[in-house]
Write a protein that holds these residues in place. Sequence first.
Motif, mmCIF file in Angstrom:
data_model
loop_
_atom_site.group_PDB
_atom_site.id
_atom_site.type_symbol
_atom_site.label_atom_id
_atom_site.label_comp_id
_atom_site.label_asym_id
_atom_site.label_seq_id
_atom_site.Cartn_x
_atom_site.Cartn_y
_atom_site.Cartn_z
ATOM 1 N N MET A 1 31.276 -42.465 -13.284
ATOM 2 C CA MET A 1 29.958 -41.792 -13.285
ATOM 3 C C MET A 1 29.870 -40.991 -14.565
ATOM 4 O O MET A 1 30.791 -40.227 -14.879
ATOM 5 N N GLY A 2 28.615 -41.300 -15.036
ATOM 6 C CA GLY A 2 28.093 -40.574 -16.296
ATOM 7 C C GLY A 2 27.052 -39.670 -15.922
ATOM 8 O O GLY A 2 26.000 -39.976 -15.150
ATOM 9 N N VAL A 3 26.882 -38.451 -16.400
ATOM 10 C CA VAL A 3 25.650 -37.350 -16.141
ATOM 11 C C VAL A 3 25.225 -37.002 -17.472
ATOM 12 O O VAL A 3 25.901 -36.363 -18.145
ATOM 13 N N GLN A 4 23.786 -37.372 -17.533
ATOM 14 C CA GLN A 4 22.995 -36.929 -18.707
ATOM 15 C C GLN A 4 23.649 -37.054 -19.957
ATOM 16 O O GLN A 4 23.532 -36.286 -20.907
ATOM 17 N N GLY A 5 24.594 -38.169 -20.030
ATOM 18 C CA GLY A 5 25.119 -38.578 -21.198
ATOM 19 C C GLY A 5 26.169 -37.458 -21.972
ATOM 20 O O GLY A 5 26.365 -37.664 -22.849
ATOM 21 N N ARG A 6 26.668 -36.627 -20.981
ATOM 22 C CA ARG A 6 27.570 -35.919 -21.625
ATOM 23 C C ARG A 6 28.822 -35.428 -20.813
ATOM 24 O O ARG A 6 29.563 -34.932 -21.359
ATOM 25 N N PHE A 7 28.615 -35.772 -19.677
ATOM 26 C CA PHE A 7 29.906 -35.626 -18.619
ATOM 27 C C PHE A 7 30.166 -37.004 -17.851
ATOM 28 O O PHE A 7 29.211 -37.694 -17.562
ATOM 29 N N MET A 8 31.517 -37.203 -17.687
ATOM 30 C CA MET A 8 32.066 -38.172 -16.850
ATOM 31 C C MET A 8 33.040 -37.735 -15.936
ATOM 32 O O MET A 8 33.924 -37.083 -16.133
ATOM 33 N N THR A 9 32.930 -38.582 -14.938
ATOM 34 C CA THR A 9 34.205 -38.602 -13.936
ATOM 35 C C THR A 9 34.402 -39.838 -13.027
ATOM 36 O O THR A 9 33.688 -40.512 -13.325
ATOM 37 N N SER A 10 35.326 -39.820 -12.381
ATOM 38 C CA SER A 10 35.574 -41.152 -11.561
ATOM 39 C C SER A 10 36.041 -40.580 -10.095
ATOM 40 O O SER A 10 36.645 -39.479 -10.066
ATOM 41 N N VAL A 11 36.471 -41.872 -9.425
ATOM 42 C CA VAL A 11 36.892 -41.608 -7.921
ATOM 43 C C VAL A 11 38.455 -41.189 -8.235
ATOM 44 O O VAL A 11 38.934 -39.991 -7.552
ATOM 45 N N GLY A 12 39.182 -41.852 -9.206
ATOM 46 C CA GLY A 12 40.471 -41.237 -9.571
ATOM 47 C C GLY A 12 40.711 -39.946 -9.948
ATOM 48 O O GLY A 12 41.430 -39.285 -9.775
ATOM 49 N N LEU B 1 31.671 -37.607 -5.504
ATOM 50 C CA LEU B 1 30.280 -37.144 -5.364
ATOM 51 C C LEU B 1 30.006 -35.480 -5.488
ATOM 52 O O LEU B 1 28.969 -35.096 -5.903
ATOM 53 N N ARG B 2 31.048 -34.565 -5.114
ATOM 54 C CA ARG B 2 30.600 -33.243 -5.140
ATOM 55 C C ARG B 2 30.914 -32.929 -6.645
ATOM 56 O O ARG B 2 30.115 -32.036 -7.081
ATOM 57 N N VAL B 3 31.792 -33.443 -7.509
ATOM 58 C CA VAL B 3 31.858 -33.132 -8.895
ATOM 59 C C VAL B 3 30.461 -33.589 -9.390
ATOM 60 O O VAL B 3 30.020 -32.913 -10.251
ATOM 61 N N MET B 4 30.030 -34.489 -9.107
ATOM 62 C CA MET B 4 28.666 -35.161 -9.867
ATOM 63 C C MET B 4 27.520 -34.182 -9.622
ATOM 64 O O MET B 4 26.754 -33.946 -10.397
ATOM 65 N N GLU B 5 27.654 -33.882 -8.291
ATOM 66 C CA GLU B 5 26.493 -32.909 -8.022
ATOM 67 C C GLU B 5 26.739 -31.456 -8.849
ATOM 68 O O GLU B 5 25.671 -30.913 -9.318
ATOM 69 N N ALA B 6 27.903 -31.106 -8.944
ATOM 70 C CA ALA B 6 28.061 -30.063 -9.839
ATOM 71 C C ALA B 6 27.710 -30.087 -11.321
ATOM 72 O O ALA B 6 26.938 -29.435 -11.921
ATOM 73 N N LEU B 7 28.153 -31.569 -11.540
ATOM 74 C CA LEU B 7 27.677 -31.808 -13.323
ATOM 75 C C LEU B 7 26.173 -31.788 -13.261
ATOM 76 O O LEU B 7 25.616 -31.516 -14.458
ATOM 77 N N ILE B 8 25.441 -32.435 -12.277
ATOM 78 C CA ILE B 8 24.107 -32.456 -12.346
ATOM 79 C C ILE B 8 23.441 -31.194 -12.512
ATOM 80 O O ILE B 8 22.275 -30.711 -13.234
ATOM 81 N N GLN B 9 24.056 -30.181 -11.784
ATOM 82 C CA GLN B 9 23.545 -28.851 -11.773
ATOM 83 C C GLN B 9 23.656 -28.052 -13.236
ATOM 84 O O GLN B 9 22.936 -27.423 -13.708
ATOM 85 N N LYS B 10 25.045 -28.523 -13.542
ATOM 86 C CA LYS B 10 25.262 -27.924 -15.070
ATOM 87 C C LYS B 10 24.321 -28.561 -16.056
ATOM 88 O O LYS B 10 23.815 -27.967 -17.000
ATOM 89 N N ALA B 11 23.969 -29.887 -15.868
ATOM 90 C CA ALA B 11 22.977 -30.431 -16.749
ATOM 91 C C ALA B 11 21.725 -29.601 -16.676
ATOM 92 O O ALA B 11 20.912 -29.919 -17.797
#
Length: 214
Positions: free
Chosen positions: A181-192, A201-211
């Motif tokens: 998963m990529g967020v705003q062209g700057r952050f990425m994470t994965s299930v692993g 999903l929780r990490v992505m929500e935090a990254l969205i807020q960061k973006a």
Amino acid sequence: MKRRDFTLGMSAGSLATLLAASPAHAQGEPVEGREYTRLQSPQPVSTPAGKVEVVEFFGYWCPHCNAFEPVLDLWVRKLPADVVFRRIPVAFNAAHQPYQKLYYALEAMGVLDTMHRKVFNAVHIQHMRLEKDSEVQALAAANGLDGAKLIESMKSFSVATKCNQATQAARAWAIDGVPTMGVQGRFMTSVGQAGGHEQALRVMEALIQKAKKA
């Protein structure tokens, strides 16, 4: 699924066991370099100002993507209006390319929303291969689609262009496994990397807020 792991035969039970055994790292604020990665070279986004783009790099051929899809789909349906979600199908080798083409062909025909999960089911539950025209036509016939039109769309210039763009994006992001998963062209994470479906999903929500704060 990593670039080197191309087997379609992993069972859902085996996958669930594997994911259940993964350590749940993401507790509280995710840690850069552990639960997520910051891209050294930010990538362009296709969303207007004021909105955050979330991208899933995936493959229909990937059992991990299949297992993640139901959880991800529910999450996507609840995203706020200022978050835009899109998928990018990845092809690590020639055998993956028909699945990449299929995604964009279904999109061009306006049936992607209804067919997306059905393609996953065809591959991972019905154990269908979708690498030959006859196999794609069988999928189409089973779902009331015009098989000839679907094949024609898969071989079209517009689909080829989108596949090239998807491959270039995967390279720019240095994608070596899916789902990522990529967020705003700057952050990425994965299930692993995050330690499980819900953790991702929780990490992505935090990254969205960061973006949003950037």
